[in-house]
Design a protein around this motif. Structure first.
Motif, PDB file in Angstrom:
ATOM      1  N   UNK A  57      39.515 -29.382 -98.257  1.00  0.00           N
ATOM      2  CA  UNK A  57      38.739 -30.422 -97.581  1.00  0.00           C
ATOM      3  C   UNK A  57      37.884 -31.198 -98.569  1.00  0.00           C
ATOM      4  N   UNK A  58      37.572 -30.581 -99.693  1.00  0.00           N
ATOM      5  CA  UNK A  58      36.726 -31.209-100.709  1.00  0.00           C
ATOM      6  C   UNK A  58      37.525 -32.026-101.727  1.00  0.00           C
ATOM      7  N   UNK A  59      38.856 -31.873-101.734  1.00  0.00           N
ATOM      8  CA  UNK A  59      39.699 -32.565-102.710  1.00  0.00           C
ATOM      9  C   UNK A  59      39.948 -33.995-102.236  1.00  0.00           C
ATOM     10  N   UNK A  60      39.564 -34.949-103.056  1.00  0.00           N
ATOM     11  CA  UNK A  60      39.771 -36.362-102.746  1.00  0.00           C
ATOM     12  C   UNK A  60      40.874 -36.900-103.652  1.00  0.00           C
ATOM     13  N   UNK A  61      42.079 -36.980-103.112  1.00  0.00           N
ATOM     14  CA  UNK A  61      43.206 -37.481-103.893  1.00  0.00           C
ATOM     15  C   UNK A  61      43.092 -38.989-104.100  1.00  0.00           C
ATOM     16  N   UNK A  62      43.536 -39.448-105.259  1.00  0.00           N
ATOM     17  CA  UNK A  62      43.590 -40.883-105.502  1.00  0.00           C
ATOM     18  C   UNK A  62      44.784 -41.460-104.740  1.00  0.00           C
ATOM     19  N   UNK A  63      44.812 -42.763-104.610  1.00  0.00           N
ATOM     20  CA  UNK A  63      45.956 -43.411-103.966  1.00  0.00           C
ATOM     21  C   UNK A  63      47.241 -43.111-104.725  1.00  0.00           C
ATOM     22  N   UNK A  64      47.174 -43.115-106.052  1.00  0.00           N
ATOM     23  CA  UNK A  64      48.354 -42.827-106.864  1.00  0.00           C
ATOM     24  C   UNK A  64      48.835 -41.391-106.659  1.00  0.00           C
ATOM     25  N   UNK A  65      47.918 -40.455-106.571  1.00  0.00           N
ATOM     26  CA  UNK A  65      48.292 -39.055-106.345  1.00  0.00           C
ATOM     27  C   UNK A  65      48.927 -38.883-104.969  1.00  0.00           C
ATOM     28  N   UNK A  66      48.329 -39.503-103.965  1.00  0.00           N
ATOM     29  CA  UNK A  66      48.870 -39.426-102.610  1.00  0.00           C
ATOM     30  C   UNK A  66      50.267 -40.029-102.564  1.00  0.00           C
ATOM     31  N   UNK A  67      50.437 -41.172-103.221  1.00  0.00           N
ATOM     32  CA  UNK A  67      51.740 -41.830-103.247  1.00  0.00           C
ATOM     33  C   UNK A  67      52.783 -40.953-103.942  1.00  0.00           C
ATOM     34  N   UNK A  68      52.423 -40.379-105.081  1.00  0.00           N
ATOM     35  CA  UNK A  68      53.360 -39.537-105.830  1.00  0.00           C
ATOM     36  C   UNK A  68      53.805 -38.345-104.987  1.00  0.00           C
ATOM     37  N   UNK A  69      52.859 -37.699-104.325  1.00  0.00           N
ATOM     38  CA  UNK A  69      53.213 -36.557-103.486  1.00  0.00           C
ATOM     39  C   UNK A  69      54.043 -36.981-102.279  1.00  0.00           C
ATOM     40  N   UNK A  70      53.740 -38.123-101.736  1.00  0.00           N
ATOM     41  CA  UNK A  70      54.520 -38.626-100.598  1.00  0.00           C
ATOM     42  C   UNK A  70      55.955 -38.911-101.015  1.00  0.00           C
ATOM     43  N   UNK A  71      56.128 -39.511-102.175  1.00  0.00           N
ATOM     44  CA  UNK A  71      57.475 -39.799-102.669  1.00  0.00           C
ATOM     45  C   UNK A  71      58.250 -38.505-102.913  1.00  0.00           C
ATOM     46  N   UNK A  72      57.605 -37.537-103.511  1.00  0.00           N
ATOM     47  CA  UNK A  72      58.271 -36.270-103.806  1.00  0.00           C
ATOM     48  C   UNK A  72      58.524 -35.438-102.548  1.00  0.00           C
ATOM     49  N   UNK A  73      57.784 -35.729-101.473  1.00  0.00           N
ATOM     50  CA  UNK A  73      57.913 -34.964-100.239  1.00  0.00           C
ATOM     51  C   UNK A  73      58.883 -35.581 -99.239  1.00  0.00           C
ATOM     52  N   UNK A  74      59.439 -36.728 -99.568  1.00  0.00           N
ATOM     53  CA  UNK A  74      60.360 -37.367 -98.631  1.00  0.00           C
ATOM     54  C   UNK A  74      61.552 -36.468 -98.371  1.00  0.00           C
TER      55      UNK A  74
END
Length: 77
Positions: A57-74
Motif C-alpha cells: 500500500x505504501x509503494x508508489x509505482x511510476x507511470x513507466x513502472x506501471x506500464x512495464x508491468x502491464x505490458x509484461x502481464x498481458x
C-alpha cells in the motif's frame, strides 16, 4: 514456469529494489493501479505475511513502472 514469466518476475524484483519493496508488495501496488481491480485478494496464512504484503500500500509505482508491468502481464497464448 515460462521464460516470459521469469522476465516479469525479474522486472518486479528490479522495481522492488528501487522502492525497497518485495515482489509481493510490487504486485499489490500494481494491482491497486488497475482500474478493473476493486480489491486485490491477499493469500496470507499468518499475520506476518499479511503485514508484509500490506506494505504494498505504501509503494508508489511510476507511470513507466506501471506500464512495464502491464505490458509484461498481458495475456499470451
Amino acid at each position: 514456469m515460462t521464460d516470459h514469466n521469469f522476465i516479469l518476475i525479474e522486472k518486479m524484483e528490479e522495481i522492488g529494489r528501487a522502492h525497497e519493496a518485495t515482489v509481493a508488495q510490487v504486485a499489490i501496488a500494481w494491482m491497486l493501479n488497475q482500474p478493473v481491480v476493486t480489491a486485490p485478494i491477499i493469500g496470507a496464512n499468518v499475520p506476518a505475511q499479511l503485514t508484509a504484503t500490506l506494505g504494498g500500500l505504501e509503494v508508489q509505482l511510476t507511470d513507466d513502472e506501471t506500464y512495464a508491468l502491464s505490458q509484461l502481464s498481458e495475456w499470451r497464448e
